[in-house]
Each structure stands twice: as structure tokens, then as C-alpha cells.
Design a protein around this motif. Structure first.
Motif, PDB file in Angstrom:
ATOM      1  N   THR A 145       0.810  -1.228   0.000  1.00 37.97           N
ATOM      2  CA  THR A 145       0.000   0.000   0.000  1.00 37.97           C
ATOM      3  C   THR A 145       0.836   1.267   0.000  1.00 37.97           C
ATOM      4  O   THR A 145       0.277   2.361   0.070  1.00 37.97           O
ATOM      5  CB  THR A 145      -0.926   0.014   1.234  1.00 37.97           C
ATOM      6  OG1 THR A 145      -0.129  -0.090   2.412  1.00 37.97           O
ATOM      7  CG2 THR A 145      -1.917  -1.140   1.191  1.00 37.97           C
ATOM      8  N   ASP A 146       2.165   1.135  -0.076  1.00 36.86           N
ATOM      9  CA  ASP A 146       2.996   2.335  -0.116  1.00 36.86           C
ATOM     10  C   ASP A 146       2.833   3.027  -1.468  1.00 36.86           C
ATOM     11  O   ASP A 146       2.464   2.399  -2.474  1.00 36.86           O
ATOM     12  CB  ASP A 146       4.464   1.977   0.109  1.00 36.86           C
ATOM     13  CG  ASP A 146       4.989   0.990  -0.916  1.00 36.86           C
ATOM     14  OD1 ASP A 146       5.694   1.413  -1.841  1.00 36.86           O
ATOM     15  OD2 ASP A 146       4.631  -0.215  -0.802  1.00 36.86           O
ATOM     16  N   GLN A 147       3.116   4.306  -1.491  1.00 35.97           N
ATOM     17  CA  GLN A 147       2.861   5.117  -2.681  1.00 35.97           C
ATOM     18  C   GLN A 147       3.656   4.642  -3.885  1.00 35.97           C
ATOM     19  O   GLN A 147       3.143   4.604  -5.008  1.00 35.97           O
ATOM     20  CB  GLN A 147       3.193   6.585  -2.387  1.00 35.97           C
ATOM     21  CG  GLN A 147       2.825   7.531  -3.533  1.00 35.97           C
ATOM     22  CD  GLN A 147       3.050   8.983  -3.160  1.00 35.97           C
ATOM     23  OE1 GLN A 147       3.424   9.285  -2.042  1.00 35.97           O
ATOM     24  NE2 GLN A 147       2.824   9.866  -4.109  1.00 35.97           N
ATOM     25  N   ALA A 148       4.917   4.262  -3.662  1.00 33.96           N
ATOM     26  CA  ALA A 148       5.755   3.815  -4.784  1.00 33.96           C
ATOM     27  C   ALA A 148       5.189   2.556  -5.438  1.00 33.96           C
ATOM     28  O   ALA A 148       5.134   2.447  -6.675  1.00 33.96           O
ATOM     29  CB  ALA A 148       7.177   3.562  -4.297  1.00 33.96           C
ATOM     30  N   SER A 149       4.723   1.599  -4.614  1.00 31.94           N
ATOM     31  CA  SER A 149       4.163   0.349  -5.149  1.00 31.94           C
ATOM     32  C   SER A 149       2.854   0.600  -5.883  1.00 31.94           C
ATOM     33  O   SER A 149       2.600   0.034  -6.958  1.00 31.94           O
ATOM     34  CB  SER A 149       3.942  -0.658  -4.024  1.00 31.94           C
ATOM     35  OG  SER A 149       5.156  -1.001  -3.406  1.00 31.94           O
ATOM     36  N   MET A 150       2.010   1.458  -5.311  1.00 32.51           N
ATOM     37  CA  MET A 150       0.725   1.750  -5.945  1.00 32.51           C
ATOM     38  C   MET A 150       0.924   2.456  -7.275  1.00 32.51           C
ATOM     39  O   MET A 150       0.228   2.170  -8.255  1.00 32.51           O
ATOM     40  CB  MET A 150      -0.124   2.611  -5.007  1.00 32.51           C
ATOM     41  CG  MET A 150      -0.571   1.879  -3.746  1.00 32.51           C
ATOM     42  SD  MET A 150      -1.474   2.926  -2.582  1.00 32.51           S
ATOM     43  CE  MET A 150      -2.967   3.244  -3.523  1.00 32.51           C
ATOM     44  N   GLN A 151       1.906   3.364  -7.335  1.00 28.62           N
ATOM     45  CA  GLN A 151       2.182   4.052  -8.595  1.00 28.62           C
ATOM     46  C   GLN A 151       2.738   3.080  -9.627  1.00 28.62           C
ATOM     47  O   GLN A 151       2.365   3.127 -10.803  1.00 28.62           O
ATOM     48  CB  GLN A 151       3.171   5.195  -8.363  1.00 28.62           C
ATOM     49  CG  GLN A 151       3.442   6.030  -9.612  1.00 28.62           C
ATOM     50  CD  GLN A 151       4.339   7.208  -9.340  1.00 28.62           C
ATOM     51  OE1 GLN A 151       4.673   7.486  -8.196  1.00 28.62           O
ATOM     52  NE2 GLN A 151       4.741   7.902 -10.393  1.00 28.62           N
ATOM     53  N   ALA A 152       3.618   2.176  -9.186  1.00 28.44           N
ATOM     54  CA  ALA A 152       4.190   1.184 -10.103  1.00 28.44           C
ATOM     55  C   ALA A 152       3.103   0.256 -10.642  1.00 28.44           C
ATOM     56  O   ALA A 152       3.082  -0.082 -11.838  1.00 28.44           O
ATOM     57  CB  ALA A 152       5.268   0.379  -9.383  1.00 28.44           C
ATOM     58  N   MET A 153       2.178  -0.154  -9.774  1.00 27.83           N
ATOM     59  CA  MET A 153       1.079  -1.023 -10.203  1.00 27.83           C
ATOM     60  C   MET A 153       0.196  -0.307 -11.219  1.00 27.83           C
ATOM     61  O   MET A 153      -0.230  -0.900 -12.220  1.00 27.83           O
ATOM     62  CB  MET A 153       0.251  -1.452  -8.988  1.00 27.83           C
ATOM     63  CG  MET A 153      -0.920  -2.350  -9.335  1.00 27.83           C
ATOM     64  SD  MET A 153      -1.838  -2.860  -7.859  1.00 27.83           S
ATOM     65  CE  MET A 153      -3.187  -3.789  -8.611  1.00 27.83           C
ATOM     66  N   GLN A 154      -0.080   0.963 -10.957  1.00 23.98           N
ATOM     67  CA  GLN A 154      -0.905   1.736 -11.891  1.00 23.98           C
ATOM     68  C   GLN A 154      -0.231   1.862 -13.253  1.00 23.98           C
ATOM     69  O   GLN A 154      -0.881   1.727 -14.295  1.00 23.98           O
ATOM     70  CB  GLN A 154      -1.173   3.120 -11.303  1.00 23.98           C
ATOM     71  CG  GLN A 154      -2.101   3.978 -12.159  1.00 23.98           C
ATOM     72  CD  GLN A 154      -2.381   5.335 -11.532  1.00 23.98           C
ATOM     73  OE1 GLN A 154      -1.851   5.652 -10.478  1.00 23.98           O
ATOM     74  NE2 GLN A 154      -3.191   6.136 -12.194  1.00 23.98           N
TER      75      GLN A 154
END
Length: 421
Positions: free
Chosen positions: A90-99
Motif C-alpha cells: 500500500t505504499d505510494q511507490a508500489s501503488m504508482q508502479a502497479m498503476q
């Protein structure tokens, strides 16, 4: 079924759509009635031809929808892999990468996350507008409204016609009719509203109440029955209302025919859903939702058809038949299509989109760096000022006794002690 809005509906969004669809239907009706000379069931035939035109116009969109569905099923394993990769992160870097990875996957297959909603968004306003048209056809089809012209003129010229028509408003299952409000045109439109909804018993009452217009009433009624009836069914009436009329003396034939309309609407919708390709992945939550919707939609059609005009049910039935024919053709077409070729073609487009996203991302980084440099520069200035003040204080504390600086320090200390008291 009570009508909250009579004559033409004036809603700011659905109203113009209804008037536009009514105009098209009016031209189709005129072609059938006047040019081809087909009078019996002219309105029902116009509805069916109108349905064909609507769904032929939507065919390119239907093709894209089917193509989207096939590519979406093809991309599901990769989509699930991305979701599994970032599950619980749920960290911002992971969510951005998933998007970003998800967007790249959609680009690769040339589909849009909202692609499945577009057709529904287009069809829903059309459906609501058609309900308005079919519920009160003379308000939108001037050719049908003209059937009542001479009779309406005679009725409004009769003294006390408002009181005579008041019981017939209830007979026509209408509400909110006021024959004393509005101008002459509005009053005549309301008379048409009532006449169009009258059952056979209502026309008999009308002849008794307006004996001087008896011949004209009969001619108008015969004309209306010829164009407005689909067999023994009034296209402007609801199956539920006609079933009750059949039970209360209109005949078992009317009850059976009225009951069959919702049933046929359900069967045709169900068959159309069965022909539509669906994902066979039991673990795909979206596929499970679609299968549930495919079961519920025909059932909703079944129940809604009892309370909506027969004309709208005819539209649903004709539409389901046309969609089924289109679906068979599209299924055969897509059986021959190589999805890998389509994906290869989409890769070039995906690369361009990725490049654009990269340029935008690079610009955002530049802006961020510029902001960071500005903040750093401000921080450096602040540090320099602080350092200068500290040096000044240190020099002041080392001042020689009797010097101007030492005397200034004594005054400053005196002021500080007084300010604290």
C-alpha cells in the motif's frame, strides 16, 4: 399506470433526445402509412423498423465492445499476475508502479478500462427517451396526433366538455390533467392524451357523452385501432393493465396475449445473453459479476415489461432478436480473427503512449527538481543569516570593558531584565 408527465416531456437532457427519436419515428411511420399504404399495426411496424435502425447505428460500437471483451479475456492472466505482484503493498511507490504496469497492459492490448461501460452509457438515455415516446406517441409523432385533430376541435367547442372528460381521465389511468389551465393548444394536447389512452369502454362512454360527435368519434376510434394495435394489443397500454381488463370481461384472449409479451421479452433477452461470449475463468471476479448480471437482466426485463407500454416491450424484443443475429455474425467473425496480430498492432500504439507518459513524467521530475533547488536556495540564505547573527553575538560578548560595544551590551541587558519583570 399514472403519468407524471403528459404530452411531450420537457426534461433538459432526456427531453431533447425523446423529441429527436420521436421525429425519426414519425418519418418512419409516415413512410409505412402514407407511402407504403400499410395501415394495420403501422405504429408497431414503425417501432420494429426504428429498432433495426438504432441497432444498425450502434453496430460499430457493438463490434468494439465484442473486440474489447475478447482482448480483456486474453489479458486476464497478465492482469492477475500484476495484482498478485503488488498484493498487500500500500505504499505510494508500489501503488504508482502497479498503476503504470496496469496502464501499460491496457495499452498493449488496445483496450480501455471504461470500454465495457460506453455502450451502456449510450443506450440508457435512449431507453429512457423511448419510454417517453412509446408511452405517449401522439406527443412525438405528429402523423398520429393528426388522427385526433377534427374530433378534438369538436370536443373543446362543446359546452362543459371539461366535466364530461373528467371521469374519462380516470378511465384512461391518467393523472394531473387540468382542462382549465394553459392556453388552447395545451388543452387540446391534454384531450389527445386522454383519447389516446382510452380503452374500448371509454370510447363507448365518449359517444354517449358527446352524441353530436358520435360519427366522428367512431371514425377516429376505428382509425386509431388500425394503426395503434398490434393484433389485439394496444401498444400504448401496459400488459398489466390489459391483463386486468381481460380478467374483468375483455376476454381470455387479451389476457393471454398481454401475458405473453413480458414472457417473450424475457426469452429473447435470455437467448441474447447466452449468445454473448463470456469468460470461463471461475476465479475472475469480474466474470462472475457479468454472469450474475446476465441472469438478472432478463428477469428484470420480465417484471418491468408488465408495467411499461407494449411498444417498449416490442422494442426490447426486436432489439434482442437483432442483437442475437448480430452476435451470431460477430462470433463467427471473431473465430477467424487472430488476436495475436491485433496485439502486435497495438504494441506500436502502446509504445507511443508510453513515450508520451515518459515525457510527462520527465517534465514533472524537472518541475520537482526546480522546486527542490528553489527550496535549497532559500535554506542556504536562511543559514547564512543565522551564521552572521551568531558571529555578531560572539563578537559582542568579547567586547573590551569601557568600549562602545560593551556599553551597548549593558543597555541591552538592562532592557531585557526590565522586560521580564
Amino acid at each position: 399506470m399514472p403519468a407524471l408527465f403528459l404530452t411531450a416531456y420537457n426534461g433538459s437532457f432526456i427531453g431533447p433526445i425523446a423529441r429527436g427519436l420521436g421525429w425519426v419515428m414519425d418519418k418512419i411511420y409516415y413512410f409505412i402509412y402514407s407511402l407504403l399504404g400499410i395501415h394495420g399495426g403501422a405504429i408497431a411496424i414503425a417501432i420494429m423498423l426504428f429498432t433495426i435502425i438504432i441497432y444498425m447505428a450502434l453496430l460499430p460500437l457493438t463490434y468494439k465492445q465484442q473486440k474489447f471483451s475478447m482482448l480483456q479475456r486474453k489479458m486476464q492472466p497478465e492482469m492477475q499476475a500484476i495484482q498478485k505482484k503488488y498484493k498487500g503493498k500500500t505504499d505510494q511507490a508500489s501503488m504508482q508502479a502497479m498503476q503504470e504496469e496496469t496502464s501499460a497492459l491496457y495499452d498493449k492490448y488496445g483496450v480501455s478500462p471504461m470500454g465495457s461501460c460506453i455502450q451502456l452509457l449510450i443506450q440508457m438515455p435512449i431507453l429512457f427517451a423511448l419510454y417517453r415516446v412509446f408511452y405517449n406517441i401522439p406527443a412525438y409523432l405528429s402523423s398520429v396526433k393528426n388522427i385526433f385533430s377534427g374530433l378534438v376541435d369538436g370536443i373543446v367547442k362543446t359546452d362543459g366538455f371539461e366535466k364530461l372528460l373528467k371521469p374519462l381521465v380516470q378511465t384512461a389511468h391518467l393523472t394531473n390533467i387540468d382542462f382549465t389551465a394553459g392556453g388552447s393548444t395545451a388543452i387540446k394536447n391534454h384531450v389527445v392524451d386522454v383519447l389516446y389512452k382510452l380503452p374500448d369502454s371509454g370510447w363507448t362512454t365518449l359517444k354517449n357523452d358527446f352524441p353530436d360527435l358520435s360519427s366522428q368519434i367512431q371514425t377516429t376510434h376505428d382509425h386509431l385501432k388500425a394503426v395503434n394495435y398490434f393484433g389485439i394489443l394496444n401498444v400504448s397500454d401496459t400488459p398489466g393493465s390489459m391483463i386486468m381488463s381481460g380478467i374483468h370481461g375483455a376476454g381470455i384472449g387479451l389476457t393471454i396475449a398481454a401475458f405473453m409479451i413480458p414472457v417473450v421479452a424475457y426469452v429473447t433477452q435470455f437467448l441474447n445473453m447466452k449468445l454473448t461470449p463470456q469468460s470461463s475463468d471461475a476465479n475472475d471476479s469480474m466474470a462472475r459479476q457479468m454472469r450474475t448480471m446476465n441472469l438478472l437482466m432478463p428477469l428484470m426485463t420480465l417484471f418491468i415489461s408488465f408495467t411499461t407500454p407494449v411498444g417498449l416491450s416490442l422494442y426490447w424484443i426486436a432489439g434482442a432478436v437483432i442483437r442475437s443475429i448480430q452476435q451470431v455474425i460477430l462470433n463467427r467473425h471473431f473465430e477467424k480473427v487472430n488476436l495475436d496480430d491485433i496485439i502486435e498492432q497495438n504494441k506500436e500504439k502502446a509504445a507511443k503512449k508510453a513515450e508520451k507518459r515518459g515525457i510527462k513524467r520527465e517534465k514533472m521530475m524537472q518541475y520537482a527538481n526546480m522546486s527542490t533547488r528553489n527550496m535549497s536556495a532559500k535554506a542556504n540564505v536562511s543559514e547564512q543569516k543565522t551564521e552572521q547573527l551568531n558571529k555578531a553575538k560572539e563578537a559582542s560578548s568579547k567586547a573590551k570593558k569601557g568600549s562602545m560595544t560593551s556599553k551597548a551590551n549593558l543597555v541591552k541587558d538592562f532592557n531585557d531584565r526590565n522586560s521580564k519583570k
